[in-house]
Design a protein around this motif. Structure first.
Motif, PDB file in Angstrom:
ATOM      1  N   GLY A 195       0.885  -1.256  -0.109  1.00 22.51           N
ATOM      2  CA  GLY A 195      -0.090   0.001   0.066  1.00 22.51           C
ATOM      3  C   GLY A 195       0.738   1.314  -0.131  1.00 22.51           C
ATOM      4  N   GLU A 196       1.893   1.404   0.650  1.00 22.28           N
ATOM      5  CA  GLU A 196       2.858   2.333   0.818  1.00 22.28           C
ATOM      6  C   GLU A 196       3.624   2.522  -0.341  1.00 22.28           C
ATOM      7  OE1 GLU A 196       3.625   4.399   3.418  1.00 22.28           O
ATOM      8  OE2 GLU A 196       2.196   3.364   4.953  1.00 22.28           O
ATOM      9  N   ILE A 197       3.956   1.380  -1.283  1.00 24.67           N
ATOM     10  CA  ILE A 197       4.539   1.491  -2.263  1.00 24.67           C
ATOM     11  C   ILE A 197       3.449   2.056  -3.545  1.00 24.67           C
ATOM     12  CG2 ILE A 197       5.566   0.211  -4.329  1.00 24.67           C
ATOM     13  CD1 ILE A 197       6.527  -1.889  -2.138  1.00 24.67           C
ATOM     14  N   THR A 249       4.927   6.709  -0.973  1.00 23.71           N
ATOM     15  CA  THR A 249       5.708   7.507  -0.055  1.00 23.71           C
ATOM     16  C   THR A 249       7.048   6.869   0.230  1.00 23.71           C
ATOM     17  OG1 THR A 249       4.992   5.351   1.539  1.00 23.71           O
ATOM     18  CG2 THR A 249       3.529   7.002   1.405  1.00 23.71           C
ATOM     19  N   SER A 250       7.674   7.796   0.993  1.00 22.36           N
ATOM     20  CA  SER A 250       9.295   7.605   0.992  1.00 22.36           C
ATOM     21  C   SER A 250       9.389   6.238   1.833  1.00 22.36           C
ATOM     22  CB  SER A 250       9.930   8.669   1.821  1.00 22.36           C
ATOM     23  OG  SER A 250       9.498   8.837   2.993  1.00 22.36           O
ATOM     24  N   LEU A 251       8.843   6.080   2.745  1.00 20.43           N
ATOM     25  CA  LEU A 251       8.755   4.517   3.220  1.00 20.43           C
ATOM     26  C   LEU A 251       8.520   3.566   2.358  1.00 20.43           C
ATOM     27  CD1 LEU A 251       6.894   3.473   6.722  1.00 20.43           C
ATOM     28  CD2 LEU A 251       6.999   2.209   4.741  1.00 20.43           C
ATOM     29  N   GLY A 252       7.593   3.493   1.518  1.00 22.87           N
ATOM     30  CA  GLY A 252       7.269   2.619   0.349  1.00 22.87           C
ATOM     31  C   GLY A 252       8.472   2.464  -0.496  1.00 22.87           C
ATOM     32  N   LYS A 294      12.749  -1.409  -2.625  1.00 23.12           N
ATOM     33  CA  LYS A 294      14.110  -1.824  -2.882  1.00 23.12           C
ATOM     34  C   LYS A 294      14.342  -3.307  -2.298  1.00 23.12           C
ATOM     35  CE  LYS A 294      16.032   2.968  -2.745  1.00 23.12           C
ATOM     36  NZ  LYS A 294      16.787   3.869  -1.766  1.00 23.12           N
ATOM     37  N   LEU A 295      14.262  -3.346  -0.985  1.00 23.38           N
ATOM     38  CA  LEU A 295      14.520  -4.736  -0.235  1.00 23.38           C
ATOM     39  C   LEU A 295      13.460  -5.632  -0.803  1.00 23.38           C
ATOM     40  CD1 LEU A 295      14.969  -3.048   3.344  1.00 23.38           C
ATOM     41  CD2 LEU A 295      16.738  -4.355   2.093  1.00 23.38           C
ATOM     42  N   MET A 296      12.163  -5.390  -0.785  1.00 22.07           N
ATOM     43  CA  MET A 296      11.275  -6.509  -1.093  1.00 22.07           C
ATOM     44  C   MET A 296      11.558  -7.044  -2.528  1.00 22.07           C
ATOM     45  SD  MET A 296       8.070  -4.183   0.320  1.00 22.07           S
ATOM     46  CE  MET A 296       6.647  -5.324  -0.071  1.00 22.07           C
ATOM     47  N   GLU A 356      11.984  -1.807  12.874  1.00 21.71           N
ATOM     48  CA  GLU A 356      11.092  -0.678  13.408  1.00 21.71           C
ATOM     49  C   GLU A 356      10.107  -0.261  12.263  1.00 21.71           C
ATOM     50  OE1 GLU A 356      14.906  -1.435  13.396  1.00 21.71           O
ATOM     51  OE2 GLU A 356      15.154   0.041  12.295  1.00 21.71           O
ATOM     52  N   VAL A 357      10.229  -0.357  10.964  1.00 21.16           N
ATOM     53  CA  VAL A 357       9.171  -0.036  10.059  1.00 21.16           C
ATOM     54  C   VAL A 357       8.063  -0.862  10.300  1.00 21.16           C
ATOM     55  CG1 VAL A 357       8.844  -0.139   7.534  1.00 21.16           C
ATOM     56  CG2 VAL A 357      11.086   0.703   8.332  1.00 21.16           C
TER      57      VAL A 357
END
Ligand code: AMP
Length: 191
Positions: free
Chosen positions: A38-40, A44-47, A52-54, A63-64
């Motif tokens: 959803g963030e992607i 959003t910057s979190l997304g 990149k990792l996903m 923490e995320v």
């Protein structure tokens, strides 16, 4: 509250069984994978960081995902319970979840661990990749990475919940209904 950790490697059927569980037991579905996607989608910057990792099949930082789960729990204080799908995935996440739930005075009720062997997981994920549009389902190398991350970082959580007498293992091979039947038997034994 009925708080269930639905556990298993990628491709074990956690998403499918979660959908059935939430409608039967009126629970709220919390999937960190869905929240991250959803963030992607929202850009959003979190997304963007998580993507990149996903895309490489690696876990995003503890923490995320812990922050996301805490927000969702706080937003639904009157729920009958939650299904945690794809969370926790590390011991740190499990400890953080216990600490958060302590505040709500409603601990994890049980972990349902779906068991499926590796060759079957790879087949299922490649099949899903043809329709899911998920980059991490389409590439066998990324799938291998995800399974390795699971074996190295996530599998120890079975012992974590077993030590609390909360582990229930379920054979994840069979029809969706057969597997759901076994899951319901375990859940109903607790109610
Ligand atoms: P899933 O939809 O559960 O298969 O998750 C897809 C991807 O999102 C994983 O391969 C990880 O990169 C990331 N992810 C989802 N949940 C977590 C979690 N609890 N901890 C770390 N990374 C996660």
């Amino acid at each position: 509250m009925l708080n269930i950790v639905l556990f298993g490697p990628p491709g074990a059927g956690k998403g499918t069984q979660s959908e059935k569980l939430i409608s039967k037991y009126r629970l709220i579905h919390l999937s960190t994978g869905d929240l991250l996607r959803g963030e992607i989608l929202q850009g959003t910057s979190l997304g963007l960081e998580a993507k990149k990792l996903m895309d490489q099949g690696q876990l995003v930082p503890d923490e995320v995902v812990v922050g996301m789960i805490e927000n969702k729990l706080s937003a639904n204080p009157n729920s009958k319970g939650f299904i945690f799908d794809g969370f926790p995935r590390t011991t740190k996440q499990a400890e953080a979840l216990d600490a958060i739930l302590e505040k709500f005075k409603s601990p994890i009720s049980m972990m349902l661990a779906l068991e499926v062997e590796k060759a079957e997981l790879i087949n299922r994920l490649l099949e899903r990749g043809k329709v899911s549009g998920r980059a991490d389902d389409a590439n066998e190398l990324v799938i291998e990475n995800r399974i390795n991350e699971y074996n190295n970082k996530t599998l120890p959580l079975k012992s974590y919940y077993q030590a609390q007498n909360k582990l229930s293992t379920i054979n994840g091979i069979g029809s969706i209904e057969e597997i759901f039947g076994a899951i319901c038997k375990s859940v109903d034994a607790l109610l």
